[in-house]
Design an enzyme around this catalytic site. Structure first.
Site, PDB file in Angstrom:
ATOM      1  CG  ASN A 120      -1.609   1.297   1.476  1.00 17.26           C
ATOM      2  OD1 ASN A 120      -1.770   2.107   0.569  1.00 17.26           O
ATOM      3  ND2 ASN A 120      -2.015   1.519   2.706  1.00 17.26           N
ATOM      4  CB  CYS A 121       1.265   3.962  -2.474  1.00 17.94           C
ATOM      5  SG  CYS A 121       2.095   5.555  -2.675  1.00 17.94           S
ATOM      6  CG  PHE A 122      -1.588   6.897   0.415  1.00 13.01           C
ATOM      7  CD1 PHE A 122      -1.397   8.208   0.799  1.00 13.01           C
ATOM      8  CD2 PHE A 122      -1.780   6.621  -0.931  1.00 13.01           C
ATOM      9  CE1 PHE A 122      -1.404   9.233  -0.135  1.00 13.01           C
ATOM     10  CE2 PHE A 122      -1.792   7.639  -1.872  1.00 13.01           C
ATOM     11  CZ  PHE A 122      -1.604   8.951  -1.474  1.00 13.01           C
ATOM     12  CE  LYS A 137       2.673   8.342   0.505  1.00 13.83           C
ATOM     13  NZ  LYS A 137       3.350   7.076   0.176  1.00 13.83           N
TER      14      LYS A 137
END
Length: 226
Positions: A120-122, A137
């Site tokens: 998960n990028c976030f 973020k």
């Protein structure tokens, strides 16, 4: 994603000037990083509000981003010098200044290379990402370089849906975004875009001309998708 890639190609050929672009997603989608080949099989069959969630691949690196309730920005530019981190920060400055004009202070994340184990990028924030004062973020960005041309695009979380986020990435990983703007949907998007366009004009000392793609350009984009 195909449009962003097309803009890079056109700028590299000298057929299009530097570009600032904003867009949202309909239906919602999950964008995978260019080198991200492992992800849950169930992502290929996700449904939200009766519509299938698209699964697409970015021309840039990084991890999966859920595009729902967000606003995506893209900058295509050339002539910047320095390391990857330095170029990130050169471009991110207009984001910092624009959000500051809305009364929101952003800072760079501090997570190291361990982020690659989080799909998960976030879920984490590196030095290429921008976070709120509480560490949440807000903006995750990624880059593509083609010669001296750089594409940097990123997702700005405005009104993410907690239920959908949990469906994609699992429970107990959702960090709500708390923006002191008291705006919703179209008004929030319009306000953020106006602030960022104004900051980009000032920071890059540029004038922007709004120019939609022509029918011929759309044809080229669709051919690239195929």
């Amino acid at each position: 994603m195909a449009i962003d890639r097309y803009l890079v190609e056109q700028h590299q050929l000298g057929l299009m000037p530097a570009t600032l672009r904003f867009y949202s997603w309909s239906p919602p989608a999950i964008s995978l990083g260019y080198h991200q080949h492992q992800y849950p099989d169930r992502w290929q069959n996700l449904i939200w509000h009766g519509r299938a969630i698209d699964l697409v691949r970015r021309p840039t690196g990084g991890r999966a981003v859920l595009h729902q309730g967000d606003l995506t920005y893209a900058v295509v530019i050339s002539g910047l010098s320095g390391s990857r981190t330095q170029v990130y920060q050169q471009i991110c400055e207009f984001l910092i200044q624009g959000w500051r004009s809305l009364g929101i202070q952003l800072h760079y994340g501090t997570v190291g290379r361990g982020y690659i184990h989080n799909p998960n990028c976030f879920g984490t924030a590196t030095g290429a990402d921008l976070v709120l004062a509480d560490g949440t973020k807000l903006i995750g960005s990624a880059q593509l370089r083609r010669g001296n041309v750089i594409l940097q695009h990123g997702s700005m979380r405005l009104e993410p849906d907690e239920e959908l986020f949990a469906q994609v990435f699992g429970k107990d990983v959702f960090a709500p975004v708390k923006l002191p703007l008291n705006l919703h949907k179209e008004e929030l998007v319009r306000t953020v875009m106006n602030a960022l366009v104004a900051s980009a004009k000032s920071y890059f000392q540029a004038e922007f001309v709004v120019q939609p793609l022509s029918d011929r350009e759309w044809e080229k984009v669709y051919l690239d998708c195929d």
